[in-house]
Write an enzyme that holds these catalytic residues in place. Sequence first.
Site, PDB file in Angstrom:
ATOM      1  N   LYS A  22      26.007  46.594  33.085  1.00 32.64           N
ATOM      2  CA  LYS A  22      26.431  45.273  33.578  1.00 32.64           C
ATOM      3  C   LYS A  22      25.794  44.945  34.924  1.00 32.64           C
ATOM      4  CE  LYS A  22      30.535  44.495  36.020  1.00 32.64           C
ATOM      5  NZ  LYS A  22      30.424  43.875  37.250  1.00 32.64           N
ATOM      6  N   ARG A  93      31.176  37.310  40.874  1.00 32.12           N
ATOM      7  CA  ARG A  93      30.584  37.883  42.066  1.00 32.12           C
ATOM      8  C   ARG A  93      29.059  37.827  42.097  1.00 32.12           C
ATOM      9  NH1 ARG A  93      32.072  38.466  46.951  1.00 32.12           N
ATOM     10  NH2 ARG A  93      30.857  40.037  47.999  1.00 32.12           N
ATOM     11  N   CYS A 117      36.301  39.982  40.775  1.00 31.70           N
ATOM     12  CA  CYS A 117      37.524  40.779  40.796  1.00 31.70           C
ATOM     13  C   CYS A 117      38.127  40.794  42.194  1.00 31.70           C
ATOM     14  CB  CYS A 117      37.221  42.218  40.371  1.00 31.70           C
ATOM     15  SG  CYS A 117      36.878  42.381  38.623  1.00 31.70           S
ATOM     16  N   ARG A 122      35.483  40.625  50.538  1.00 29.24           N
ATOM     17  CA  ARG A 122      34.149  40.941  50.025  1.00 29.24           C
ATOM     18  C   ARG A 122      33.113  40.120  50.802  1.00 29.24           C
ATOM     19  NH1 ARG A 122      34.471  41.794  43.520  1.00 29.24           N
ATOM     20  NH2 ARG A 122      32.539  42.902  43.952  1.00 29.24           N
ATOM     21  N   PRO A 123      32.845  40.521  52.059  1.00 25.05           N
ATOM     22  CA  PRO A 123      31.917  39.742  52.883  1.00 25.05           C
ATOM     23  C   PRO A 123      30.481  39.816  52.360  1.00 25.05           C
ATOM     24  CG  PRO A 123      32.544  41.787  53.991  1.00 25.05           C
ATOM     25  CD  PRO A 123      33.357  41.710  52.739  1.00 25.05           C
ATOM     26  N   ASP A 125      27.884  39.196  54.723  1.00 27.01           N
ATOM     27  CA  ASP A 125      27.115  39.066  55.965  1.00 27.01           C
ATOM     28  C   ASP A 125      25.767  39.795  55.906  1.00 27.01           C
ATOM     29  OD1 ASP A 125      29.189  41.243  55.928  1.00 27.01           O
ATOM     30  OD2 ASP A 125      28.033  41.926  57.646  1.00 27.01           O
ATOM     31  N   ARG A 398      34.795  41.083  30.975  1.00 29.40           N
ATOM     32  CA  ARG A 398      33.671  40.766  31.871  1.00 29.40           C
ATOM     33  C   ARG A 398      32.625  41.859  31.853  1.00 29.40           C
ATOM     34  NH1 ARG A 398      36.074  38.212  37.240  1.00 29.40           N
ATOM     35  NH2 ARG A 398      33.881  37.865  37.512  1.00 29.40           N
TER      36      ARG A 398
END
Length: 420
Positions: A22, A93, A117, A122-123, A125, A398
Site C-alpha cells: 500500500k 494521508r 487514520c 501528523r505534521p 513541516d 483502505r
Amino acid sequence: MEKFVIKGNTRLKGEVTISGAKNAAVAILPATLLIKGVCRIDNLPNISDVRIFCEILEELGAKIDWIKENSIKIDTTNIDCTSVPIEMTSKFRASYYLLGALLGRCGSAEVGIPGGCNLGARPIDQHIKGFEALGAKVDVGQGKISAKCKNLKGTSIYMDIVSVGATINIILASVLADGTTTIDNAAKEPHIVDVANFLNSMGADIRGAGTDVIKINGVKELNTSGTYSVVPDQIEAGTFMLAAVASRGDIIIKNCIPEHLDCVTAKILEIGGNVEDLGDSIRVWSNKRPQKATIKTLPYPGFPTDLQPQMGVVLSIADGTSIINESIWESRFQYTNELNKMGATITAQGKTAVFEGVKSLSGSPVYATDLRAGAALIMAGIIASGETHVYNIEYIDRGYEQIEQKFRNLGANIERVSEE
Ligand code: EPU
C-alpha cells in the site's frame, strides 16, 4: 456500512499470498505524474486508498485502464495541474505526495490538508522545509496547502525527523529539478527504495535509497512506456506472521521479502514462535503460548509502528507482562481499549502500554480505530472464544486487499455483513 462477524477459536493453517505494498503504491501513483506518457504498474493492491488515488489522477486528466485485477496502464500525457479535487485529497494521508509530484511536473500544486487514520498529530513541516529548500513558496491556510516554483533547484536538505512521507515527497519534487539534491537523515523503508526503483526504471537518477543519504541528480524528463511491479507489502506479510503466532497456527506467507521482516522474525523467535525463510516466502508456526516481550517501535529497520497493534494482540495473550513503547504515533494505543473489552488486561498511558498477558480472549463487539488496529481486531476475533463483531471496517479496506478472503482461506470463520 459493513462489519466483520468472526467466530473464533481458530488455528490458522495454510498459505496466503501477499499483495503489493500500500505505502509504495500510494507514492508510485502520484510519481506517474512526472512522466508525460504511458506506463504500466503491476502488483498494485486493489484497496480503497489506491482506488481513490486513481480517481484523483483521473480528475487531473490521467487516463487509467485497469488491465487486470492488479494492473493498470496509466497515461499522464495531458495533466491539468490546477484541478486537484480538494475534498478528495483531504480524505486520506498520502494525497500529500501530489504536492511533490505536481510541483515537479507543473511548478505548482494545491491540495487539501491531508486526512487519514487518526494517529494523533501528523505534521508535515519536514515536507514543507524540503520544498522551500528547493526554492518553492509554500502557503498553508483555509484547509489547503499550496506550493509554487517555476524552477526547482537541487540543494542539500537535512531532515530533522526521519520521515517516510517527507523523504518520498522531496524525491518526487527533485527528480526533474536542476542539479543535485541530497537528503540527509532520510527514511529507509522498503517502500522508499521501491519508489526510487520505479522512478529510476523510468529514467530518473536517484542513488542511495535504502540508506540515510539519498542523492537525486535532476534529469530533464522521464521515459515513457515502462512497466513496473510494486514491491510486496511488508506490513501485510508481518500481519499474517503475527496472526500465525497468536493463533498457534502454521502459515506459509508467499510473495514476500523475508529480509524486510527481519525485526519481526527476531521478535517471533524471542517469544517462542518458529520462522523459516523459504526465499520468496516465509513459514511461521507456533504450538505454544507466546512469551512476554518488550517492543519499541522505530523507523525501518526497527520494529514498525504499523505492526504494533498486531503485536499487541500476541502480547495480550502472552505468558507474563510485556511492554510496548510507541515512538512514532501518539495515538496508536486506542485499540487497547477494544482488546480490553475482549478480556485483555492492557494499561496504556502516553507512549507506553503494559500488557499483563491473559490466557485467552473472548468475543465482543469492537471498533476499528485505524487501519492496523482493524487488522489487529480481526486477529483477536479469530483467536477469541465466541463471536466478535468488528465495526468501522472501512479503515481496514483502505489498506488490506480481500482480507476476509485471505483469512478464510487459512481456516478463519469470518464474514462481511451489512450492519442492520
Ligand atoms: N513527522 C513530523 N513532521 C513531518 C513528517 C513527520 O514531525 O513533516 C513525524 C510524524 O508526526 C511521526 C514521524 O515523524 O511522528 C514519522 O512520520 P512519517 O512522516 O514517517 O509518516 P507518514 O509518512 O505520515 C507513513 C505511512 C504510515 C506509517 C508511517 C511510519 C504512508 C502513506 N503512511 O506515514 O502508515 O505509520 O509512515 O512508518 O506511507 C499505515 O499504513 O497504517 C500507516 C499509518
